[in-house]
Structure formats: structure tokens, C-alpha cells
Scaffold this active site. Structure first.
Site, PDB file in Angstrom:
ATOM      1  N   ARG A   1       0.895  -1.157   0.072  1.00 13.71           N
ATOM      2  CA  ARG A   1      -0.219   0.146  -0.137  1.00 13.71           C
ATOM      3  C   ARG A   1       0.765   1.205   0.102  1.00 13.71           C
ATOM      4  O   ARG A   1       1.818   1.439   0.876  1.00 13.71           O
ATOM      5  CB  ARG A   1      -0.922   0.084   1.231  1.00 13.71           C
TER       6      ARG A   1
ATOM      7  N   GLU B   1      -3.653  -0.097   8.193  1.00 13.45           N
ATOM      8  CA  GLU B   1      -2.547   0.137   8.986  1.00 13.45           C
ATOM      9  C   GLU B   1      -2.402  -0.439  10.310  1.00 13.45           C
ATOM     10  O   GLU B   1      -3.816  -0.495  11.030  1.00 13.45           O
ATOM     11  CB  GLU B   1      -1.986   1.598   9.113  1.00 13.45           C
TER      12      GLU B   1
ATOM     13  N   ASN C   1      -7.313   2.164  10.158  1.00 14.52           N
ATOM     14  CA  ASN C   1      -5.961   2.315  10.825  1.00 14.52           C
ATOM     15  C   ASN C   1      -6.177   1.917  12.225  1.00 14.52           C
ATOM     16  O   ASN C   1      -6.657   2.975  12.913  1.00 14.52           O
ATOM     17  CB  ASN C   1      -5.101   3.537  10.614  1.00 14.52           C
TER      18      ASN C   1
ATOM     19  N   TYR D   1      -4.242   1.613  15.901  1.00 13.05           N
ATOM     20  CA  TYR D   1      -3.080   1.682  16.755  1.00 13.05           C
ATOM     21  C   TYR D   1      -3.266   1.452  18.354  1.00 13.05           C
ATOM     22  O   TYR D   1      -2.769   0.526  18.836  1.00 13.05           O
ATOM     23  CB  TYR D   1      -2.483   3.177  16.619  1.00 13.05           C
TER      24      TYR D   1
ATOM     25  N   HIS E   1      -2.910  11.220   1.035  1.00  9.00           N
ATOM     26  CA  HIS E   1      -2.494  10.652   2.426  1.00  9.00           C
ATOM     27  C   HIS E   1      -1.690  12.084   2.906  1.00  9.00           C
ATOM     28  O   HIS E   1      -0.293  12.302   2.889  1.00  9.00           O
ATOM     29  CB  HIS E   1      -1.409   9.696   2.361  1.00  9.00           C
TER      30      HIS E   1
ATOM     31  N   GLU F   1      -7.430   8.474   6.625  1.00  7.88           N
ATOM     32  CA  GLU F   1      -7.680   9.344   7.928  1.00  7.88           C
ATOM     33  C   GLU F   1      -7.732  10.682   7.669  1.00  7.88           C
ATOM     34  O   GLU F   1      -7.142  11.529   8.151  1.00  7.88           O
ATOM     35  CB  GLU F   1      -6.260   9.310   8.633  1.00  7.88           C
TER      36      GLU F   1
HETATM   37  O1  IFM Z   1       2.729   7.282  10.106  1.00  7.74           O
HETATM   38  C1  IFM Z   1       1.434   7.506  10.335  1.00  7.74           C
HETATM   39  C2  IFM Z   1       0.562   7.295   9.178  1.00  7.74           C
HETATM   40  O2  IFM Z   1       1.042   8.436   8.462  1.00  7.74           O
HETATM   41  C3  IFM Z   1      -0.950   7.597   9.214  1.00  7.74           C
HETATM   42  N1  IFM Z   1      -1.350   6.750  10.225  1.00  7.74           N
HETATM   43  C4  IFM Z   1      -0.588   6.655  11.517  1.00  7.74           C
HETATM   44  C5  IFM Z   1       0.738   6.485  11.386  1.00  7.74           C
HETATM   45  C6  IFM Z   1       1.502   6.519  12.757  1.00  7.74           C
HETATM   46  O3  IFM Z   1       1.144   7.614  13.556  1.00  7.74           O
END
Ligand code: IFM
Length: 444
Positions: free
Chosen positions: A75, A351, A293, A295, A118, A163
Site C-alpha cells: 500500500r 495500517e 488504521n 493503533y 495521504h 485518515e
Molecule cells: O505514520 C502515520 C501514518 O502516516 C498515518 N497513520 C498513523 C501512522 C503512525 O502515526
């Protein structure tokens, strides 16, 4: 233990500004991130994307690394100012880079998964009002159309935006991302125009161009938890969920903005007249998948001193190098909620990954045990979700390479490949070797 079917997609992800460098080559003009990062104090250490991972010149070497992982897909995103260096001026040389990249990926049996935006908006567009100006929808549509025409034959799947929360709220409300504004009225308009441009691009792709690859959007979602069961903390959690998650999920999947948040924002947004009659129908134009995404989870408590009555609360969870809670269990809860409240579309984890303080040993190894564990926990969660019928169609590790982590500069390393930014030499970390093992076995 968990297993993955043959058609489950494993991949890694990057984005243009974070890795490409070559900001003045191939006819590219500045993006808002070139401008923002050159302002002293905006990025840790004064770092910029001027050189980044020099991927623009080293992409062949990077494809070799991707190939060695055995992943199905890669990606990446397109830099808008390479394609339209000026308003209305198409730059074929800029597009050639992505055509070539895609062809070479395909030659190695790797499927290109392309993100159109992005965060590197051309500076010319910003100077005409950026995402706050409704014309941004028109500019984006023209840009998306050029990408579809030149690349659709090579691309496996399309993501319109990565995002939108970050582009709109970090960029126009919190001011920590380009263009660095702190104005909630602007942020809400920017979010609206970004989502509208997503809808326009999907409609263009399907109805006018009659193209057929899967197309969707990627949202950064965090499940929000209240620090206690008090009414105040529950309200705080609801507000942050609205700010981060519902403000995007509701219009895209329900065709309306959340009313509680519209009321809350009305202190800053004096008129909602910028939302025109067919906008929400367009924003909710049917897509083929949802990208997420993921985290971390976030824990919040009430704060009368903050704009929207919440602030982050102390959490005793183990943390990544960003200080983010490591929370694979809550990742699963997020997916259950999406399935219950929002969509049955296939979900791609576009992500997932973590920054840690890596040490490059003298023999060129990097023993990133923390990252390996983080990755294993989340991949196992995906396998378990699929056993429960949650239809997660793919998983992309963020990131292929250590790279420019926006306002944090090069200090935060998310890569499964270590980059020595002085020499641009790449070193495969232990996490990459473990990922290759999982992908090869389709089992964790
Ligand atoms: O590095 C970023 C990415 O550009 C977008 N999502 C979160 C990642 C980590 O912060």
C-alpha cells in the site's frame, strides 16, 4: 493459534511524503508538508521530508525488500503535487513514477493498493483556501480522475483518503499537522469537503468511468473508554468518540452527522449552511470496503476546562514508543462495534504497527522484540475475528520503512526495516523476519 485463508491479503504500507524525498524532482511543486515542516518549531528536530527514505530513487531496492517478505500487496500513496504541480496543469512525468512503481510491483507478484490522498496537498491548493474551500472537491476530483485513468489497469484496490480526521482535525483544529491552523470552524468544513471529495471520487470511478476495482476510504479509529462510570466521564467518552470516530463513520455509513456533536460544535461553527442538500447522499455513496488504521484505544475523563469536555486520563496499559496503549483486546471490540452499528462491508486493516526505540547492532541486526510482540498480538486478533465471521479481508503492517513521522520527525521509528538516515542503508529488523514467517505459513 490462528490461521488465514489463501485469499486473505497480507501487506505493508507507506505514504508518499513520509518516504519519497525528491521534493523538487520530476516537476513536483511544494506540498503543505514542505511548507509546514520548514517552519521552525513545527517538527521535532527541524526534520522535513526533503530526503526522507529517498524512496523516489531507491524504490527498486525497496521492492526487493517487499518481495523478500512474501507479502501479497503493498500500500502506497500518490503525491498530489507531482501530478498537478499547478492548478489544472497535469504532469505526466509525475505520474510515470507511480506507473513504473506499480508495474515493477506487479512484475514481482505484489498487488498495488493505492491511496490517493495521504495529506500532501499541493501548496497552490492551500493558497486558494485548501480543504476549507469547497473548490477543493473539484480539484480533488480532477486529480483522482487522472490517477484512475493512468493507473487503474495496474492497481488492485483504491483508497480515496487516508485518515480524514488527521487531515482535518490535526491540520485545522489542533494545528499540529499541516497547514497548522487552530480553528474549529475551518476543521469542520475541511472534514466535510474531504468526505465530499471521497464521495465524488467513488461516484466518478463507478458511474462515469465505469471502472471496477474495489474502492473505499480509510479511517483512523480508536475505541474510547471512560476512566470511570461517572456520568461526567461517560459524557467525556461519548464526546471524544464523536470527535474522532462518529463524525466520520456516521456520514459515510448513515448519511448524517451525529446531532449531539453538531450541537457541541455549534459554539464554534456558526452556520452549517456549507452542508448542501445532496452532500450527505454523496458522502455515503456505497463503497466496496472500509479501511481501518488501528493503533490504540484511548481512556478519557471529564474536564470542564477543555473545549469538548474531555481529556486523556491516566492508563496503566503497556505503551508503545508513542506513549499509546497497546490494546489488541479493544481492537477486537472496535470491530464488533463496526459490525453492529455501521457496516457489513469487508474490512481491511490498512495500517497497524508501533514505534519503539530500536537499536541497530554492529552486525546490522535490530532485535525489536516489542514490535514483534505488538504485531503478533494484533495479527492473532485478526485471525480470531475471522474465526468469528467478522470478515477482515486483509492486514497491512505500518510501516515497511522507518520514515518521516510527521510532527515527530525521524525520531519515531515505525518500520519493520530500519533506515539509517545518514547513509540510506536499510536493515531488516527481527519483526520483518517474523512477519515473513507468519505470511509464509498463513498461521500465527
Ligand atoms: O505514520 C502515520 C501514518 O502516516 C498515518 N497513520 C498513523 C501512522 C503512525 O502515526
Amino acid at each position: 493459534m490462528g490461521t488465514f485463508s489463501k485469499d486473505f491479503i497480507f501487506g505493508t504500507a507507506t505514504s508518499s511524503y513520509q518516504i519519497e524525498g525528491a521534493i523538487k524532482e520530476g516537476g513536483r511543486t511544494p506540498s503543505i508538508w514542505d511548507t509546514f515542516s520548514s517552519i521552525p518549531g513545527k517538527v521535532v528536530n527541524g526534520d522535513t521530508g526533503e530526503m526522507a527514505c529517498d524512496h523516489y530513487h531507491r524504490f527498486e531496492e525497496d521492492i526487493e525488500i517487499i518481495k523478500s517478505l512474501g507479502v501479497d500487496s503493498y500500500r502506497f500513496s500518490i503525491a498530489w503535487p507531482r501530478i498537478f504541480p499547478e492548478e489544472g496543469v497535469y504532469n505526466p512525468e509525475g505520474m510515470d513514477f507511480y506507473v513504473n512503481l506499480s508495474k515493477q510491483l506487479l512484475a514481482q507478484g505484489i498487488k498495488p493498493f493505492v491511496t490517493i490522498y495521504h495529506w500532501d496537498m499541493p501548496q497552490w491548493a492551500h493558497e486558494k483556501g485548501g480543504w476549507v474551500n469547497r473548490d477543493s472537491v473539484k480539484w480533488f476530483k480532477e486529480y483522482a480522475q487522472a490517477c484512475f485513468k493512468a493507473l487503474d489497469e495496474y492497481v488492485d484496490m483504491w483508497i480515496t483518503h487516508n485518515e480524514p480526521w488527521c487531515a482535518a482535525l490535526l491540520g485545522y483544529h489542533q494545528g499540529v499537522h499541516a497547514p497548522g491552523h487552530t480553528n474549529m470552524d475551518e476543521a469542520v468544513k475541511a472534514a466535510h469537503h474531504i468526505m465530499l471529495s471521497h464521495g465524488e471520487a467513488v461516484k466518478l470511478y463507478k458511474e462515469e468511468l465505469k471502472l471496477e476495482k474495489p474502492i473505499g476510504i480509510t479511517l483512523n479509529l480508536s475505541p474510547i473508554y471512560a476512566a470511570s462510570n461517572s456520568q461526567n466521564d461517560l459524557l467525556a467518552a461519548n464526546n471524544m468518540d464523536g470527535y474522532l470516530n462518529r463524525w466520520f463513520l456516521d456520514p459515510i455509513f448513515k448519511g448524517k452527522y451525529p446531532e449531539d456533536m453538531m450541537n457541541l460544535y455549534s459554539k464554534y461553527v456558526h452556520s452549517y449552511e456549507f452542508i448542501q442538500s445532496d452532500d450527505l447522499e454523496l458522502i455515503s455513496y456505497p463503497c466496496d470496503f472500509l479501511g481501518i488504521n488501528f493503533y490504540n484505544r484511548q481512556l478519557v475523563e471529564f474536564s470542564g476546562a477543555s473545549d469538548f469536555l474531555y481529556r486523556l486520563a491516566y492508563s496503566d496499559y503497556p505503551k508503545s514508543g508513542m506513549g499509546w496503549d497497546i490494546s489488541p483486546k479493544e481492537f477486537k471490540s472496535l470491530i464488533y462495534r463496526l459490525r453492529q452499528e455501521y457496516t457489513q462491508l469487508p474490512i481491511y486493516i490498512t495500517e497497524n504497527g508501533a514505534a519503539f526505540d530500536d537499536v541497530l547492532e554492529e552486525d546490522g541486526t535490530v532485535h525489536d522484540t516489542d514490535r514483534k510482540q505488538y504485531m503478533e498480538q494484533h495479527i492473532l486478533a485478526v485471525a480470531e475475528l475471522n474465526q468469528e465471521g467478522m470478515n477482515i479481508a486483509g492486514y497491512y503492517l505500518w510501516s515497511l520503512l522507518d520514515n518521516f513521522e510527521w510532527a515527530f520527525g525521524y525520531g519515531k521509528r515505525f518500520g519493520i526495516v530500519y533506515v539509517d538516515f545518514e547513509t540510506q542503508k536499510r536493515y531488516v529488523k527481527d519483526s520483518a523476519k517474523r512477519y515473513a514467517e507468519i505470511v509464509g505459513a498463513r498461521k500465527i
